[in-house]
Structure formats: structure tokens, C-alpha cells
Motif scaffolding. Structure first.
Motif, PDB file in Angstrom:
ATOM      1  N   GLU A 208       0.785  -1.226  -0.184  1.00  0.00           N
ATOM      2  CA  GLU A 208      -0.100   0.032  -0.125  1.00  0.00           C
ATOM      3  C   GLU A 208       1.015   1.320   0.016  1.00  0.00           C
ATOM      4  OE1 GLU A 208      -2.642  -0.400   3.296  1.00  0.00           O
ATOM      5  OE2 GLU A 208      -4.058  -1.597   2.130  1.00  0.00           O
ATOM      6  N   ALA A 209       2.126   1.060   0.587  1.00  0.00           N
ATOM      7  CA  ALA A 209       2.880   2.163   0.576  1.00  0.00           C
ATOM      8  C   ALA A 209       3.396   2.783  -0.849  1.00  0.00           C
ATOM      9  CB  ALA A 209       4.152   1.995   1.371  1.00  0.00           C
ATOM     10  N   LEU A 210       3.454   1.682  -1.671  1.00  0.00           N
ATOM     11  CA  LEU A 210       3.632   2.086  -3.051  1.00  0.00           C
ATOM     12  C   LEU A 210       2.570   2.457  -4.023  1.00  0.00           C
ATOM     13  CD1 LEU A 210       6.667  -0.659  -3.120  1.00  0.00           C
ATOM     14  CD2 LEU A 210       7.075   1.810  -2.787  1.00  0.00           C
ATOM     15  N   VAL A 211       1.455   2.269  -3.836  1.00  0.00           N
ATOM     16  CA  VAL A 211       0.230   2.849  -4.306  1.00  0.00           C
ATOM     17  C   VAL A 211      -0.391   3.680  -4.064  1.00  0.00           C
ATOM     18  CG1 VAL A 211      -1.975   1.802  -5.116  1.00  0.00           C
ATOM     19  CG2 VAL A 211       0.010   0.128  -4.569  1.00  0.00           C
ATOM     20  N   ALA A 212      -0.903   4.642  -4.878  1.00  0.00           N
ATOM     21  CA  ALA A 212      -1.644   5.844  -4.516  1.00  0.00           C
ATOM     22  C   ALA A 212      -2.887   5.571  -3.705  1.00  0.00           C
ATOM     23  CB  ALA A 212      -2.016   6.666  -5.737  1.00  0.00           C
ATOM     24  N   PRO A 213      -2.997   6.457  -2.768  1.00  0.00           N
ATOM     25  CA  PRO A 213      -4.384   6.312  -1.857  1.00  0.00           C
ATOM     26  C   PRO A 213      -5.706   6.179  -2.686  1.00  0.00           C
ATOM     27  CG  PRO A 213      -2.705   8.142  -1.022  1.00  0.00           C
ATOM     28  CD  PRO A 213      -2.520   7.722  -2.479  1.00  0.00           C
TER      29      PRO A 213
ATOM     30  N   ARG B  94       3.713  10.993  -9.052  1.00  0.00           N
ATOM     31  CA  ARG B  94       4.684  11.335  -7.884  1.00  0.00           C
ATOM     32  C   ARG B  94       3.881  11.999  -6.848  1.00  0.00           C
ATOM     33  NH1 ARG B  94       9.488  11.580 -10.515  1.00  0.00           N
ATOM     34  NH2 ARG B  94       9.520  11.795 -12.649  1.00  0.00           N
ATOM     35  N   ALA B  95       4.058  11.422  -5.827  1.00  0.00           N
ATOM     36  CA  ALA B  95       3.229  11.851  -4.600  1.00  0.00           C
ATOM     37  C   ALA B  95       4.109  11.761  -3.223  1.00  0.00           C
ATOM     38  CB  ALA B  95       2.048  10.957  -4.501  1.00  0.00           C
ATOM     39  N   GLY B  96       4.140  12.801  -2.405  1.00  0.00           N
ATOM     40  CA  GLY B  96       4.909  12.577  -1.348  1.00  0.00           C
ATOM     41  C   GLY B  96       6.227  12.381  -1.421  1.00  0.00           C
ATOM     42  N   GLY B  97       6.729  13.176  -2.342  1.00  0.00           N
ATOM     43  CA  GLY B  97       8.199  13.006  -2.775  1.00  0.00           C
ATOM     44  C   GLY B  97       8.663  11.970  -3.346  1.00  0.00           C
ATOM     45  N   GLY B  98       7.821  11.003  -3.756  1.00  0.00           N
ATOM     46  CA  GLY B  98       8.263   9.526  -4.314  1.00  0.00           C
ATOM     47  C   GLY B  98       7.293   9.294  -5.488  1.00  0.00           C
ATOM     48  N   LEU B  99       7.498   8.115  -5.931  1.00  0.00           N
ATOM     49  CA  LEU B  99       6.487   7.597  -6.927  1.00  0.00           C
ATOM     50  C   LEU B  99       5.419   6.371  -6.317  1.00  0.00           C
ATOM     51  CD1 LEU B  99       9.170   6.868  -9.801  1.00  0.00           C
ATOM     52  CD2 LEU B  99       7.484   8.554  -9.814  1.00  0.00           C
ATOM     53  N   ARG B 100       4.543   6.680  -7.194  1.00  0.00           N
ATOM     54  CA  ARG B 100       3.234   5.763  -6.560  1.00  0.00           C
ATOM     55  C   ARG B 100       2.771   5.207  -7.823  1.00  0.00           C
ATOM     56  NH1 ARG B 100       0.706   6.423  -1.458  1.00  0.00           N
ATOM     57  NH2 ARG B 100       2.288   7.106   0.017  1.00  0.00           N
ATOM     58  N   LEU B 101       2.204   3.651  -7.631  1.00  0.00           N
ATOM     59  CA  LEU B 101       1.396   3.236  -8.757  1.00  0.00           C
ATOM     60  C   LEU B 101      -0.007   3.638  -8.814  1.00  0.00           C
ATOM     61  CD1 LEU B 101       1.369   1.031 -10.855  1.00  0.00           C
ATOM     62  CD2 LEU B 101       0.823  -0.630  -9.241  1.00  0.00           C
ATOM     63  N   ALA B 102      -0.408   4.311  -9.813  1.00  0.00           N
ATOM     64  CA  ALA B 102      -1.636   4.788  -9.859  1.00  0.00           C
ATOM     65  C   ALA B 102      -2.869   4.055 -10.768  1.00  0.00           C
ATOM     66  CB  ALA B 102      -1.659   6.434 -10.499  1.00  0.00           C
ATOM     67  N   GLU B 103      -2.359   3.448 -11.938  1.00  0.00           N
ATOM     68  CA  GLU B 103      -3.258   2.703 -12.664  1.00  0.00           C
ATOM     69  C   GLU B 103      -2.427   1.771 -13.459  1.00  0.00           C
ATOM     70  OE1 GLU B 103      -5.992   4.043 -16.392  1.00  0.00           O
ATOM     71  OE2 GLU B 103      -4.863   5.954 -15.327  1.00  0.00           O
ATOM     72  N   ILE B 104      -3.141   0.802 -13.842  1.00  0.00           N
ATOM     73  CA  ILE B 104      -2.556  -0.494 -14.681  1.00  0.00           C
ATOM     74  C   ILE B 104      -3.466  -0.623 -15.905  1.00  0.00           C
ATOM     75  CG2 ILE B 104      -1.766  -2.691 -14.812  1.00  0.00           C
ATOM     76  CD1 ILE B 104      -1.438  -2.756 -11.761  1.00  0.00           C
ATOM     77  N   PRO B 105      -3.436   0.240 -16.819  1.00  0.00           N
ATOM     78  CA  PRO B 105      -4.158   0.067 -18.075  1.00  0.00           C
ATOM     79  C   PRO B 105      -4.260  -1.014 -18.804  1.00  0.00           C
ATOM     80  CG  PRO B 105      -2.411   1.651 -18.525  1.00  0.00           C
ATOM     81  CD  PRO B 105      -2.410   1.230 -17.098  1.00  0.00           C
TER      82      PRO B 105
END
Length: 767
Positions: free
Chosen positions: A688-693, A751-762
Motif C-alpha cells: 500500500e505504501a507504493l500505491v496511490a491512496p 509523483r506523490a509525497g516526494g516519491g513515485l506511486r502506482l496509480a493505474e494499470i491500463p
């Protein structure tokens, strides 16, 4: 394959998220409207940037009038079921309230006790302070993300007494909306803007989006029209924004010539990643890909046309009463098609009307009467928008265009438009014949099927047998084509559920006949309108697609060519023909068909994607690698569907000179190293820390439930896709539950919180 405009798709998906409606209001008259909102005044406060919570805090004041015949003793509003009510006041005095869940609508109903009963026509002011937490998946209706926030009306984020499922529809009224957003975010709603406050004087519903955009503002005739592209837009996107702004301005000028003075409100075309197709009060949410395509596509053009028409129909003039969808959606779609005809020509409008028929015939046999259908019915939006447009076109033909528009303008001058009032005035103008037509089309389910038989020679003339299975008399044109290409017509009136004949006084051989060639009448089946009978486009497309998927490309070519004889404007058939030719290595023929499709004045997004991909394949086979790469990228940027996007991305990777167009940046490599480790660990907090909320909840849960023995990601390509987003083509080697897997995927990082997050898998293809 059915083709929906963006607005229709958004509404269908939105309505599916909600359950069927109970009574919209508790009041003096059960089952009847009691309160009508006359003004919304809302202040919404969003969490600060990088805050852990995803919640909206709001203060909403509603001014409403008692429109019933009795006293109003309570005022009941609907809200999202997760809303936490802090306080309620009537006027300036605290009020008692009772919240309860409506199990049928899955909404929260809050009944407020009025200190004194409100007589008919009296107004009350209700103020609610509340908090709306978002604990689940972000959606097009409600989202709080590191990239921005979005709250649309069907999320029930604001209190309203009448739901969209009520017979008389939802509440539309002037809106004052203030949004306190995170620092650095732009707020967009509808109406005149002053900072983060929007004053909308037209009838509207409250909504807003926040994010980071670049604005293109129209000048001259396009003054007051703006386009909002995601930050980082290139020159091509800015050119496309200019084209879209010009289109909206042209639509505004056109409707002003028909309907009167232009409503005083800005027009905004806003790039979004979800909820595309929604429009309200002059603000239209568009798929971000609409700005990346090489030309304006038909889905976007229709959405723009309808959004501008809504300034008059539903905005400056509210739509009230039962059957409001036939006016708000059907009448607006009819007007939008007429604008497309003026702007792009008759063929563009006919292609749009063909798509209306294809969409409607899919549900015609189970459709409710048009004036009675409600969002209770799964067919509602397809029916009121598409059959509704056809019925208004029939009415226009019956009284004449000028008379029809004068009726509409006269209704608008009364201050509101309703289906009942439009019918009554049209009945006066058109007499008994038009009244019978409207009564049948609006109050009865569709039964009409117009049929035609093969022409037979009888002495000096040719005759075709006709049949009308419907419950209304129809007057139609029958068109015939001779073996030399000469066109002949005959006008015929068919009684209800009766037979007839069309006579053509010619000795030349007739090779084709068609009943109702303009397709004015809604029917349950259009396939038997032509003799000799060929494949109706919908069924033919299914047949050709099956043949193509089975590798029988010659059969796919034959069926596609036959479809184009029946429906030459059907882009899906032309693209399938071109693809079948390409698979047979008939490159010259394939290139010609792809170019014809791309040269259409209003191509579908899928046409743009497949057309660019096809030309890229042809260039690749000719050894023109640079041209192929350019075309593959065009196809990817068009976002015309899963299949062409996957094909173009795969071909682009293959055509590039190395394993990647550019080596992945170190932060990207580090991100995937961390993601692979987290997935193999199966630990919820690490993933979860690596995925956008609020994003990809099922993806996260899947790895917690099934911990893979192997999960190794190889980055193949990265590219920016607007704002803070990166699209990353990856290849994954995995082993789970004893099975080896190879996965091709596209991950969208933000980019979120100073790092990269996974947002979508199309894209996610497992082999």
C-alpha cells in the motif's frame, strides 16, 4: 459493437453505481414533489497536500420552495451513506434531524423537522455541516488523490431533497460554490470564478474537480471558452486545445442563432482521467486523450455539442416535470446532431444517427415507453438519448424545422421546458396526425418494424411489398436503385399492422430497394429495411469480428465489404476491412482503406487508433522504421480502446532500435525494485505504501491473498503522459501457486509525497 458518446457512457456507468429509487421526499403528498431547491450555497474543504486522511468537510445551505399543495412539516435530504452529519439548522436556529439509511438507493436520508410548517410557495433555508470520508476505491464520481480531487453530483456529496430517480428528476438551481483545496491545486467548477469561488446563475448541480492544468483561452469569437490540459502539454496538445475551443465557440454561435441570446457563463473543456463525458453549466470533463489525438474525434465533438446545448436546455431554461430525460438528453442530442451536420456536413450527422440506431436497437425489444421510463430501467439512458433524438426529429419533419424551433423557443420563454408542454404545443401545430405519432412514440413501447420485399416487375413498373408491424400509421419514402445506378423514390402510407406496396414506374431493372432510407422511425429491427437483404451493420460486425478472430481474414473482408454497401459511413466496418486486408498482406488496399477511415471528418477514437496502427504496420513492413514509430505513437496517444493500444505498444517496443527508447531513470528502477520486493513479501503495508491512496484496491488485495514465489519486473520503456504521470511498459516474470507466468503490462506512476506511486494499470496481459 455499440458506440456511445462519452456523456452517455459516463451516465450509464454512474447510474449503475446507484440502486433504484424510493420516494424522493417525505412530505405532505406521498409520491409527489414537495420541495424544489432554488439555490445551493456550499463551502467544501479538502485535506492538505500529503495528508493521510481522504475526507471532505462541507457546509451546505439550501434554499427551497414548497411546490406541493399542502404544508411542509419536514425537509428530507439525500446524502452519501458515509456522510457524518455535524449539525443542521433551519434559518439561524439549530434543528432536530433524524438520519436513516435508504436500503433501496444506498443513500442516507436526513429528515429535518421544521420549527413551523411551511405553506405552499413558502421558502425555507436549511444548513448542514458534515464530513464525507472516502474509505474505498476512488471513482469518477468521488475521488481524493495526490493528483487532485473530483466530486460529481451522483456521488451525493451534497444534500439534495430530490434524487435523479424521482419522476420529476433531480434538483437544478443556481449555485455558489467555494472549494478550499490543497496548496498548488487549481479548482474548476461551473460559472463565473473569483479565486476558488464559483457563482453559477444558471440551473445546475454542484460539482468540482481540482488538479494541475495548463489553460488555453479563446479569443475573438471564442472569447469565454477555455481548455484545460494537464501540465506539461506539448505543442500538439495545444493545437488540439485550440481546435476544441473553436468547436465549442462554433456550437455556441449556432445554438444562439436557433435558441436566442447566449447564456452568460464561461465554457470550460477540462482534461480528466475519470468521469469523462460529464457536463454541467458550461463545464465539460473530457478524456485527457482528446487533447492528444491528431484531430477532433466524433465522441468528443458530440460531447462538446451537447454540453453547449445544455447551456440553453436545462441551464438558462430548467427542464421540469415527468419525462425530463426525453428533453434534457433526447432533445439535446437531436440539436447536437443538427450542429454536427452544419459544422462537418451531412455524412457526419448521418454517421452519428447510425450510431444512435445501433445503440437503440440493442435494447428496443425490452424498452419501456419513452415518457414513462426512469433510471429504474436499465435501458433508460440509451432510450431517452437515442430514441428521444429520433422522436424529436420525427416531430420536426412533421411540422417543419422553422416551426419546430419556434415551438422550442416559445417554451423556453415561459421560464422552463417540460415534455408535457412541448407535446401540447406540437399537437396544436401538427394536428391529429402529429398527436397520434407522439402518443405512440412517447407512451407506447417500440413495436414498429418496417419491412420490404424484393422488387418484382409488373408490366411497365416494378413493385415491392411492404409491411408495418407497428401500432401507428407511417408515411415513408421508399428508395430504389436501378442496374444503371439511377435513383427512384416513392412515398407510401402504411396503416398500423398492415401491408402495402411501393410502385416504381420504370422498365429498368431494380437491383436494390429500401424503406425509410432516412431512418426517421425508431424500429425494433432495421435489418429488413433493404432488399436484397445484407447483414445489418450490428450483426455483420459481429460476424466479421468472429471471422477475423478465427484467422479467416478473407471471410472478414467479404462481410466487411458487404456491410459497407449497406452502411458506407460505418467506420468500424471500414477499419475491420483494412485490418483484414493487412493480415492478407494486401498492403496497397489496406493502406487505402486506413487512410479513408482516418480522413473521415469525425473519426471515432478507435478509428484513429487502429488507423494509425495499421499505417505503422505497413510502414514497418516497408522498412520505414521512423514512420512506423511515429504512427505507433499516434495510436498509443489516441487511447482508442484496449486492443489497439496494446497492439500499438507491442509493435512500438519491437520496432525501437534497443530494448528501450531511453534507459529508465534511477527513481523508476528503484520503485520497481521496491514494488517487486513488496509483492513477494505479501505484506499489506509495504504494498500500500507504493500505491496511490484509494487506487488499485483489488490489485493490492490480490497479492495479500496470493503471495507469489517469484515476481521480477523488467522496465522496457518510460514516457511522460501529462501532469506528474509516467507510463511504464514492463515485462514481468512470475510464479504463483506453482504456475510460471509471463506478463506484459503498462503501469502508470505518479509523483506523490516526494516519491513515485502506482496509480493505474491500463494494460495487463498474462501468458
Amino acid at each position: 459493437m455499440k458506440s456511445f458518446c462519452a456523456r452517455e457512457l459516463w451516465l450509464v456507468l454512474s447510474l449503475l453505481l446507484l440502486a433504484a429509487n424510493a420516494h424522493a421526499q417525505t412530505g405532505a403528498v406521498a409520491g409527489a414533489q414537495v420541495w424544489q431547491v432554488t439555490r445551493f450555497d456550499i463551502t467544501a474543504t479538502l485535506p492538505a497536500a500529503n495528508a493521510n486522511e481522504r475526507a471532505l468537510a462541507a457546509r451546505a445551505t439550501l434554499t427551497a420552495r414548497n411546490v406541493s399543495a399542502g404544508e411542509g412539516r419536514t425537509f428530507t435530504v439525500r446524502l452519501n451513506p458515509t456522510v457524518e452529519i455535524k449539525s443542521v439548522a433551519v434559518g439561524d436556529a439549530p434543528a432536530t434531524f433524524t438520519p436513516r439509511e435508504d436500503a433501496r438507493t444506498k443513500t442516507q436520508m436526513v429528515q429535518v423537522t421544521l420549527p413551523t410548517p411551511a405553506p405552499p410557495n413558502a421558502s425555507v433555508t436549511i444548513t448542514l455541516e458534515y464530513r464525507l470520508p472516502l474509505a474505498g476505491q476512488n471513482s469518477g464520481l468521488a475521488a481524493i488523490t495526490p493528483e487532485g480531487t473530483q466530486f460529481l453530483p451522483l456521488s451525493f456529496w451534497y444534500p439534495t431533497p430530490n434524487s435523479p430517480y424521482a419522476t420529476w428528476g433531480a434538483d437544478y438551481a443556481p449555485v455558489r460554490l467555494t472549494v478550499n483545496a490543497a496548496s498548488g491545486e487549481t479548482v474548476i467548477a461551473s460559472g463565473a470564478a473569483s479565486g476558488a469561488t464559483f457563482e453559477q446563475k444558471l440551473a445546475a448541480q454542484p460539482f468540482f474537480v481540482t488538479g494541475t492544468w495548463e489553460m488555453f483561452e479563446g479569443t475573438g469569437d471564442a472569447r469565454g471558452v477555455s481548455a484545460y490540459m494537464f501540465a506539461g502539454a506539448g505543442a500538439d496538445e495545444r493545437r488540439q486545445a485550440e481546435s476544441l475551443v473553436a468547436l465549442a465557440a462554433a456550437a455556441r454561435t449556432y445554438y444562439a442563432s436557433l435558441l436566442g441570446a447566449t447564456p452568460d457563463t464561461p465554457l470550460r473543456l477540462v482534461a480528466v482521467r475519470r468521469g469523462a463525458g460529464f457536463d454541467m453549466g458550461g463545464t465539460l470533463l473530457l478524456d485527457a486523450a482528446a487533447f492528444r489525438r491528431t484531430k477532433v474525434d466524433t465522441t468528443t465533438a458530440l460531447a462538446v455539442s451537447e454540453a453547449v446545448a445544455h447551456l440553453w436546455i436545462g441551464g438558462a431554461t430548467p427542464v421540469r416535470g415527468a419525462g425530463s430525460g426525453v428533453v434534457r438528453e433526447g432533445l439535446v442530442r437531436y440539436l447536437a446532431a443538427s450542429f454536427l451536420e452544419k459544422q462537418f456536413g451531412r455524412e457526419a450527422a448521418d454517421a452519428e444517427r447510425l450510431r444512435q440506431r445501433l445503440a437503440y436497437t440493442a435494447i428496443a425489444r425490452r424498452d419501456a415507453p419513452l415518457a414513462l421510463t426512469t433510471p429504474f430501467d436499465s435501458t433508460y439512458l440509451t432510450s431517452v438519448a437515442n430514441k428521444g433524438a429520433m422522436v424529436w426529429r420525427l416531430a420536426e419533419r412533421a411540422v417543419g424545422r422553422d416551426a419546430f424551433i419556434s415551438v422550442l423557443r416559445a417554451q423556453m420563454q415561459t421560464g422552463e421546458v417540460s415534455l408535457a408542454a412541448m407535446r401540447a404545443t406540437l399537437n396544436e401545430r401538427g394536428g391529429a396526425g402529429l398527436k397520434a405519432l407522439l402518443d405512440t412514440q412517447l407512451d407506447q413501447p417500440t413495436e414498429t418494424d418496417l419491412q420490404i420485399g424484393l422488387p418484382q416487375q409488373r408490366g411497365p413498373e416494378w413493385v415491392s411489398a411492404l409491411r408495418n408491424t407497428g401500432a401507428q400509421s407511417v408515411t415513408v419514402t421508399v428508395a430504389a436503385t436501378t442496374d444503371t445506378g439511377q435513383q427512384l423514390t416513392a412515398d407510401v402510407t402504411l396503416a398500423p399492422q398492415d401491408f402495402g406496396e411501393a410502385h416504381f414506374k420504370t422498365t429498368a431493372k431494380l437491383v436494390r430497394v429500401e424503406i425509410d432510407p432516412d431512418k426517421l422511425y425508431p424500429q425494433v429491427d432495421y435489418a429488413n429495411d433493404v432488399a436484397p437483404r445484407g447483414p445489418w451493420p450490428d450483426g455483420g460486425l459481429d460476424e466479421a469480428t468472429r471471422a477475423f478472430g478465427g484467422g479467416d481474414y478473407a471471410r472478414a473482408e467479404t462481410v466487411a465489404r458487404t456491410m459497407l454497401q449497406t452502411a458506407p459511413l460505418m467506420q468500424e466496418a471500414r477499419i475491420l476491412l483494412a485490418r483484414a486486408l493487412l493480415e492478407q498482406n494486401k498492403l496497397a488496399d489496406a493502406e487505402r482503406e486506413f487512410r479513408v477511415a482516418l480522413d473521415d471528418k469525425l473519426p471515432l477514437p478507435a478509428t484513429l487508433a487502429w488507423g494509425a496502427y495499421g499505417l505503422g504496420e505497413i510502414a514497418s513492413r516497408k522498412g520505414e522504421t521512423a514512420q512506423a514509430l511515429q504512427r505507433y505513437t499516434e495510436a498509443v496517444r489516441a487511447e482508442g480502446g484496449y486492443a489497439p493500444t496494446l497492439a500499438a505498444r507491442t509493435a512500438r517496443l519491437k520496432a525501437e532500435s534497443g530494448p528501450s527508447a531511453s534507459a529508465p531513470a534511477e527513481p523508476v528502477k528503484q520503485f520497481f525494485t521496491q514494488l517487486d520486493q513488496a509483492i513477494r513479501s505479501g505484506r499489506k503495508t509495504e504494498i500500500e505504501a507504493l500505491v496511490a491512496p484509494g487506487e488499485l484496491l483489488d490489485f493490492t488485495k490480490g497479492f495479500i491473498k496470493i503471495q507469489p514465489e517469484l515476481w521480477q519486473t523488467r522496465v522496457l520503456r518510460t514516457e511522460p503522459v501529462g501532469g506528474e504521470r509516467l507510463a511504464v511498459d514492463v515485462n514481468i516474470t512470475a510464479k504463483a501457486e506453482g504456475r510460471d507466468k509471463t506478463i506484459t503490462a503498462v503501469y502508470i506512476l505518479t509523483r506523490a509525497g516526494g516519491g513515485l506511486r502506482l496509480a493505474e494499470i491500463p494494460i495487463f496481459e498474462e501468458r
